[in-house]
Design an enzyme around this catalytic site. Structure first.
Site, PDB file in Angstrom:
ATOM      1  N   LYS A   1     -56.865 -13.915   5.751  1.00 18.03           N
ATOM      2  CA  LYS A   1     -55.749 -14.175   5.735  1.00 18.03           C
ATOM      3  C   LYS A   1     -55.442 -14.049   7.325  1.00 18.03           C
ATOM      4  CE  LYS A   1     -53.050 -16.485   2.283  1.00 18.03           C
ATOM      5  NZ  LYS A   1     -51.860 -16.219   1.168  1.00 18.03           N
TER       6      LYS A   1
ATOM      7  N   LYS B   1     -58.819  -8.424  -5.612  1.00 14.30           N
ATOM      8  CA  LYS B   1     -58.243  -9.722  -3.955  1.00 14.30           C
ATOM      9  C   LYS B   1     -59.917 -10.586  -4.046  1.00 14.30           C
ATOM     10  CE  LYS B   1     -56.349 -10.504  -1.001  1.00 14.30           C
ATOM     11  NZ  LYS B   1     -55.749  -9.597   1.105  1.00 14.30           N
TER      12      LYS B   1
ATOM     13  N   HIS C   1     -43.844 -11.720  -2.798  1.00 16.07           N
ATOM     14  CA  HIS C   1     -43.811 -11.930  -1.575  1.00 16.07           C
ATOM     15  C   HIS C   1     -42.330 -13.077  -1.081  1.00 16.07           C
ATOM     16  CE1 HIS C   1     -47.274  -9.306  -1.587  1.00 16.07           C
ATOM     17  NE2 HIS C   1     -47.367  -9.889  -0.113  1.00 16.07           N
TER      18      HIS C   1
ATOM     19  N   ARG D   1     -55.164 -17.538  -5.995  1.00 21.58           N
ATOM     20  CA  ARG D   1     -54.741 -17.474  -4.995  1.00 21.58           C
ATOM     21  C   ARG D   1     -53.351 -17.015  -4.382  1.00 21.58           C
ATOM     22  NH1 ARG D   1     -57.828 -16.256   1.051  1.00 21.58           N
ATOM     23  NH2 ARG D   1     -56.216 -14.322   1.870  1.00 21.58           N
TER      24      ARG D   1
ATOM     25  N   GLU E   1     -55.510 -20.824  -0.796  1.00 30.04           N
ATOM     26  CA  GLU E   1     -54.729 -20.780  -1.514  1.00 30.04           C
ATOM     27  C   GLU E   1     -54.929 -22.310  -1.396  1.00 30.04           C
ATOM     28  OE1 GLU E   1     -50.580 -19.415  -0.570  1.00 30.04           O
ATOM     29  OE2 GLU E   1     -51.783 -17.773  -0.309  1.00 30.04           O
TER      30      GLU E   1
ATOM     31  N   HIS F   1     -40.347 -11.599   1.902  1.00 30.16           N
ATOM     32  CA  HIS F   1     -39.985 -12.070   3.076  1.00 30.16           C
ATOM     33  C   HIS F   1     -38.669 -12.070   3.643  1.00 30.16           C
ATOM     34  CE1 HIS F   1     -44.455 -13.458   3.434  1.00 30.16           C
ATOM     35  NE2 HIS F   1     -44.391 -11.149   3.270  1.00 30.16           N
TER      36      HIS F   1
ATOM     37  N   GLU G   1     -49.085  -2.840  -3.094  1.00 28.91           N
ATOM     38  CA  GLU G   1     -50.091  -3.712  -3.151  1.00 28.91           C
ATOM     39  C   GLU G   1     -50.442  -3.337  -4.163  1.00 28.91           C
ATOM     40  OE1 GLU G   1     -49.667  -6.573  -1.854  1.00 28.91           O
ATOM     41  OE2 GLU G   1     -48.541  -6.377  -0.028  1.00 28.91           O
TER      42      GLU G   1
ATOM     43  N   ARG H   1     -63.579 -20.269  20.340  1.00 31.89           N
ATOM     44  CA  ARG H   1     -63.348 -21.753  19.230  1.00 31.89           C
ATOM     45  C   ARG H   1     -64.013 -20.229  18.006  1.00 31.89           C
ATOM     46  NH1 ARG H   1     -65.135 -25.891  21.813  1.00 31.89           N
ATOM     47  NH2 ARG H   1     -63.188 -27.906  22.160  1.00 31.89           N
TER      48      ARG H   1
ATOM     49  N   ASN I   1     -49.675 -13.684  -4.398  1.00 30.66           N
ATOM     50  CA  ASN I   1     -47.732 -13.718  -3.513  1.00 30.66           C
ATOM     51  C   ASN I   1     -46.486 -13.217  -4.298  1.00 30.66           C
ATOM     52  OD1 ASN I   1     -48.900 -14.695  -0.936  1.00 30.66           O
ATOM     53  ND2 ASN I   1     -48.664 -16.725  -1.446  1.00 30.66           N
TER      54      ASN I   1
ATOM     55  N   HIS J   1     -43.401  -4.392   5.061  1.00 30.93           N
ATOM     56  CA  HIS J   1     -43.552  -4.711   4.303  1.00 30.93           C
ATOM     57  C   HIS J   1     -43.556  -4.137   2.434  1.00 30.93           C
ATOM     58  CE1 HIS J   1     -45.653  -8.434   3.237  1.00 30.93           C
ATOM     59  NE2 HIS J   1     -47.322  -7.800   2.907  1.00 30.93           N
TER      60      HIS J   1
END
Length: 367
Positions: free
Chosen positions: A143, A227, A249, A242, A237, A253, A185, A121, A246, A267
């Site tokens: 993330k 960041k 992105h 936040r 987010e 994507h 980035e 957990r 993106n 990427h």
């Protein structure tokens, strides 16, 4: 050595930027290493380049590395790899207060972080990012995710690392294409929220790409600090702040999905193209100016990154690219917010974008 705090309630941690951090691993990690056997997750390429350095550093501190080595590449971010890694960590008797080391780029960091979030957990992990992209983006902020047949990063968790060590020395082994993917980035932080940093990137991008030590130190430190500020304000987010990270992105994507999430389009390369598209679409909508869109395009092209999707040979329509966006994890109540620009350094979230208009725009870009 720059030390950037990521300030979160009860779970703050440091990102340290410097050279030689891997060779100084036990001292850097301190009490985070509790047992003589230290689980290290990496891929075959990184193990060949930096495995001996990490193993010797741990041995000098009285620790033994226990390796879990995966194939290199985006396909490793999968259910199958997650299952194997979790089973191995349980066999290694990892406890909740232990720390797993993630040695590699974004794929290894994402997979290891997700495994750490579910084992017992939730146990600890330490990020040792070995690509520029991972150092300035994926290793910071918590993330974690894997890819599925439905799309990229759709299954994951927010799980913050306990420490990030960005060793600039490892970047000397990166191919130029990987440096370019990471640089996308870096410049993103300027485009979305800091016009002065964007101007610095325009003037110094070639130095970063060439591995200039001073330029790399500044680029990585400033990117991480940017960041960290955003993550501290909006960790999960939920406020929209936040989501600005993106930028590029959603378009990117879709391009990755069309090319099969493989080496055809990395990427960072997809994000670079996505930022060009976001800037051009912002100008199309009248939010920003054509000169600003052209300036973004020129800055990205100046780093040797592609800026035209027509050159990818995608053999698809604008509508097909737009359809990929329906699987985006940012979909909310049937609508997809886009990060667009009011100008360089002034990004915002637009929740009123029609995918039909996006499809028409992409068709123009493909022509």
């Amino acid at each position: 050595m720059p030390v950037i705090p990521v300030s979160l309630a009860g779970r703050s941690y440091e990102v340290r930027v410097g050279t030689g951090l891997l060779a100084d691993l036990p001292a850097q990690c301190g009490k985070l290493l509790r047992k003589a056997a230290v689980p290290v997750v990496t891929d075959e390429t990184v193990k060949g380049l930096w495995g001996e350095t990490v193993e010797q550093a741990l041995a000098a501190g009285g620790f033994a590395a226990r390796w879990f080595v995966l194939p290199a590449g985006e396909s490793t971010k999968s259910w199958a790899s997650l299952e194997k890694l979790v089973d191995w960590l349980l066999a290694e008797e990892v406890e909740r207060n232990d720390h797993i080391i993630a040695l590699g780029g974004g794929v290894i960091g994402d997979l290891t972080g997700f495994a750490a979030s579910v084992v017992k957990r939730g146990c600890g992990f330490i990020q040792l990012p070995t690509t520029l992209l991972a150092q300035v983006d994926s290793s910071v902020g918590g993330k974690t995710a894997i890819n599925t047949a439905a799309g990229k990063n759709l299954v994951g968790a927010f799980h913050q690392p306990s420490l990030v060590l960005a060793d600039l020395g490892v970047l000397a082994t990166l191919p130029r294409r990987e440096m370019g993917a990471g640089y996308a980035e870096v410049i993103k932080y300027g485009i979305l929220g800091d016009i002065d940093f964007f101007a610095w990137c325009e003037a110094n991008g070639a130095k970063v790409m060439a591995g200039d030590a001073q330029a790399l130190d500044y680029a990585v430190s400033e990117s991480v600090a940017a960041k960290a500020r955003i993550v501290a304000e909006d960790e999960r987010e939920t406020t929209g702040t936040r989501a600005l990270l993106n930028l590029g992105h959603t378009f990117g994507h879709a391009l990755e999905a069309q090319t099969g999430f493989g080496d055809r389009l990395l990427h960072g390369e997809a994000v670079a193209l996505g930022m060009v598209l976001a800037a051009r679409y912002s100008a199309r909508r009248g939010y920003t100016t054509q000169p600003d869109a052209a300036r973004v395009t020129a800055a990205i092209a100046g780093a040797g990154l592609a800026t035209e999707i027509a050159g990818l040979g995608l053999n698809c329509s604008g509508q097909q690219l737009a359809q990929h966006m329906l699987h985006d994890k940012k979909m909310d109540a049937g609508t997809l917010p886009f990060v667009l620009l009011r100008g360089i350094g002034d990004a915002f979230l637009d929740k009123q974008v029609a995918l039909d208009d996006i499809a028409a725009f992409l068709a123009e870009q493909l022509a």
